[in-house]
Each structure stands twice: as C-alpha cells, then as structure tokens.
Design an enzyme around this catalytic site. Structure first.
Site, short mmCIF file in Angstrom:
data_model
loop_
_atom_site.label_atom_id
_atom_site.label_comp_id
_atom_site.label_asym_id
_atom_site.label_seq_id
_atom_site.Cartn_x
_atom_site.Cartn_y
_atom_site.Cartn_z
N LYS A 178 15.67 39.74 0.44
CA LYS A 178 15.40 38.43 1.08
C LYS A 178 14.23 37.66 0.49
O LYS A 178 14.17 36.46 0.63
CB LYS A 178 15.21 38.61 2.58
CG LYS A 178 13.89 39.24 2.95
CD LYS A 178 13.74 39.39 4.44
CE LYS A 178 12.43 40.08 4.74
NZ LYS A 178 12.44 40.82 5.98
N ARG B 3 8.19 42.59 17.74
CA ARG B 3 9.09 41.57 17.21
C ARG B 3 10.46 41.89 17.81
O ARG B 3 10.60 41.85 19.02
CB ARG B 3 9.08 41.55 15.68
CG ARG B 3 9.60 40.22 15.12
CD ARG B 3 9.54 40.16 13.60
NE ARG B 3 10.52 41.03 12.96
CZ ARG B 3 10.65 41.19 11.65
NH1 ARG B 3 9.84 40.53 10.83
NH2 ARG B 3 11.55 41.99 11.13
C1 PLP Z 1 12.11 42.10 5.76
C2 PLP Z 1 12.60 43.23 6.49
C3 PLP Z 1 12.55 44.49 5.91
C4 PLP Z 1 11.93 44.74 4.56
O1 PLP Z 1 10.56 44.55 4.62
P1 PLP Z 1 9.64 44.85 3.36
O2 PLP Z 1 8.27 44.77 3.90
O3 PLP Z 1 9.91 43.76 2.37
O4 PLP Z 1 9.99 46.17 2.83
C5 PLP Z 1 13.06 45.54 6.63
N1 PLP Z 1 13.59 45.37 7.85
C6 PLP Z 1 13.65 44.15 8.45
C7 PLP Z 1 14.23 44.03 9.81
C8 PLP Z 1 13.16 43.05 7.79
O5 PLP Z 1 13.21 41.85 8.37
#
Ligand code: PLP
Length: 369
Positions: free
Chosen positions: A40, A139
C-alpha cells in the site's frame, strides 16, 4: 550528483528490495511465520505496483496486502492473479468489489460480515475473512473478546459463503502500542479458544505488521503467531534500524532515494525579519539567530514528502531548516563543496516521505532493476 531529466525524482532499487523481502521472509519462516507483502505504501501511479507485488511473491510472500479497493482492482486489471488480502476493514459500500477482487479481508463488524457473505453468495464465491482483535492500539478490531468469538462462530456456522481463515491484530499504528508477549500471547489464547469451539485449527493467527518484526528477530514472538503483514519493514528497513534499533546488517537501507534540484542559493539572515505569526500550516515556529548563513532553496515540499522530518539530506554538513508545501530550505553554510543553482541533492527517505512521494503525481519515479 546524479543527473536525471526531471525532478523531484524518487529512485527505487528493486533488486535491493527483493533481497530485503527474501531476508525478512526467511527470518519469519524460521519462526514458522508466513508473510503477506504489503504494497500500500508503494507507487500507485506508474505500472510498478504490479511489479513490486510480483517481486514480493517471488521472494516468498504468500499473498499481497493492500488497503484500498481501487488499487486492488487496478492490480487485477493489470493481470495480477495471486492471493490478495484487503487490509483496511471494508466499507459497506464496497463489498461487491471486495469479494470480486480480493480473496480475503480483515473484518471487525458482524453486520459487515453478514453483508460480505451475501455479496459472496451473489458472486458465487467463498470469501476468506480474518477477524481483527483490538489489543489496545485502539484502531480497528473487536474490543470485546467474547464478541469476536461469537462473530467467529457465526462465520463458521452460519455464513456459508465466508471462510473463517483466522484472527489477527494491529499494533503500533494509532496508539503506538508495542507488540509484546502479553498482548500477542492474548491473541494466541483467543485463537485457541476459537479452535476449541470449532474443532479445527485456524489457518492464520496474524500478529501485526512491521512493528512485530523485532520480536521475530530476537525470537520472542509467542508461539502460535503464524502470520505477519509486512510493508514498511521490507520495502524500507531504515525505520527499523534507526528508530527501533534493530540490528539488521543483512538489510539494504538504500531502496528509496529522493533527488531534488536547487532553485536558489543566497546568503540570508537565519532569523526572519518582522513579527512572527503562523506559518502556512498554522504553526508558530521558533528560530535561532545564527547570523547570516548561506542557504539553498530546493524544489521539493511537504506536498511531495509530507514532513521534513521524514527525509535526511545526503550532503555532509547540510542542515534541513524546513520549508513549505513546495520548497525545502537547506542551511549549506558549512558544506565544503560549492552548491549552485541547478545542482541536485539527494535525500534518504523514511516511511512518511516514502508514502507521500510514491503517491505524488509530481514526484517522478525511476526504478533500478
Ligand atoms: C499497513 C498495514 C499493515 C502493514 O504495516 P507496515 O507497518 O507497513 O508493515 C499491516 N496490517 C494492516 C491492517 C495495515 O493497515
């Protein structure tokens, strides 16, 4: 300094990225943990999205994670056909796309699960779900353990077009809560309770993202956590090394570099002249009066990198003073080489700047294969 045709430019080293992904996947697999590679934060403008996803798969990730349906849909349109996990708990209005384009989604609302089941039925598909437990980061996720278990039983026994793939949690994103043996241990315990009630094992107990990696590296991650969703840690290990103080000599830190061009060089006072009010973003800044200093103005701003804290300048003795939406100001008074208008200066990139730069249409991208 490097020469490109246009600036600012984000240079992305894909072969170093692949090596990092391989290393992380290997460390995780030593702990019986599989990895979803999260794309992402990577470039959604050019055609690399797909390419980065394929790099992650070829380096051993078992699926690809993304937070937005529009980019997942585009990945499918570009031909990506491996497993995709939707990371942001879905909007009710996007469930048709969720079941059509992703294979699995993170979920935290019983009502949405019910509607996802109906959408999957209409598509004639079995859609997998991972139920999220909020362990204190506040969250997404069920906060009440019993509520999560009831939802899991509904998915298992009532929602015939959903497959209960497992449970998961997210830590370190909003509340900045560290994963530890206590909170992740609790997740494993909840998984065991569900397994007892459904008389089968869950495929996935997902212990978070990059912030859980330090526990993998020092072998303290609780047994039973068998999956992580990792973005930052594999595309940019810099934060892990600099902020989390992880010792990761096997990781490249130079995957992302931003180059920006100097558009003005002048000697100016270091203290603004006149009454100090608020800057373009509503903050009242403070300045130190260091007399007349030589400074360089660069064509790179908050619109491109989010915040000046999330880059570090690669020019020895240069200091980032700040800037605004479209400008970055460098103190170059003590820089040994002569800096001229038209010169190009490089910056190392932290997570925040990477996200902004990747998603900015005015930052050009260059891939090193
Ligand atoms: C963005 C995200 C991740 C990955 O996070 P990183 O810190 O980039 O490894 C994992 N799980 C969820 C739900 C996320 O939104």
């Amino acid at each position: 300094m490097k020469k490109f045709d246009r600036y600012p430019i984000l240079e992305i080293n894909l072969s170093h990225m692949k090596s990092n992904v391989k290393n992380i996947v290997e460390k995780c697999s030593e702990n019986e943990i599989s990895v979803t590679g999260v794309v992402k934060a990577t470039d959604t403008y050019e055609h690399s999205y797909n390419e980065i996803a394929n790099i992650m798969i070829s380096a051993g990730c078992t699926s690809i994670g993304d937070s937005r349906m529009n980019t997942i849909k585009r990945m499918r349109e570009m031909g990506f056909n491996k497993e995709i996990l939707l990371l942001r708990v879905p909007m009710m209005s996007e469930l048709d796309d969720v079941v059509k384009y992703s294979d699995c989604s993170l979920q935290s609302e019983l009502n949405v699960l019910k509607l996802t089941n109906e959408a999957a039925k209409r598509e004639n598909k079995i859609h997998s779900v991972i139920l999220m437990m909020d362990l204190g980061d506040l969250r997404e996720g069920f906060f009440d353990e019993e509520e999560l278990i009831d939802a899991a039983l509904m998915v298992e026994n009532e929602f015939s077009n959903l497959y209960l793939k497992g449970i998961g949690t997210n830590l370190g994103c909003y509340g900045a809560i560290c994963p530890d043996e206590k909170n992740l241990g609790r997740l494993v315990n909840i998984a065991e309770r569900i397994e007892g009630k459904i008389s089968r094992t869950l495929d996935i107990v997902s212990g978070g993202g990059t912030s859980s990696l330090p526990m993998v590296l020092n072998n303290t991650i609780p047994k039973g956590i068998n999956h992580l969703r990792i973005g930052e840690g594999i595309v940019l290990s810099r934060d892990l090394i600099d902020i989390w103080k992880c010792d990761m000599p096997f990781m490249y830190q130079d995957i992302y570099t931003i180059y920006a061009q100097v558009i003005e060089v002048k000697e100016k006072p270091s203290y603004p002249i006149g009454k100090i009010f608020i800057d373009a973003f509503g903050n009242t800044p403070e300045y130190e009066d260091l007399g007349i200093r030589k400074r360089a103005l660069l064509a790179l701003g908050k619109r491109d990198i989010g915040s000046f804290d999330s880059v570090s300048v690669k020019l020895p003795k240069a200091i980032i003073l700040g800037g605004s939406s479209d400008h970055l100001i460098l103190d170059i008074d003590e820089v040994e080489e002569e800096i001229r208008v038209g010169d190009v200066i490089g910056f190392d990139v932290y997570y925040g700047a990477m996200v902004f730069a990747n998603n900015s249409s005015s930052v050009y991208k260059r891939y090193i294969k």
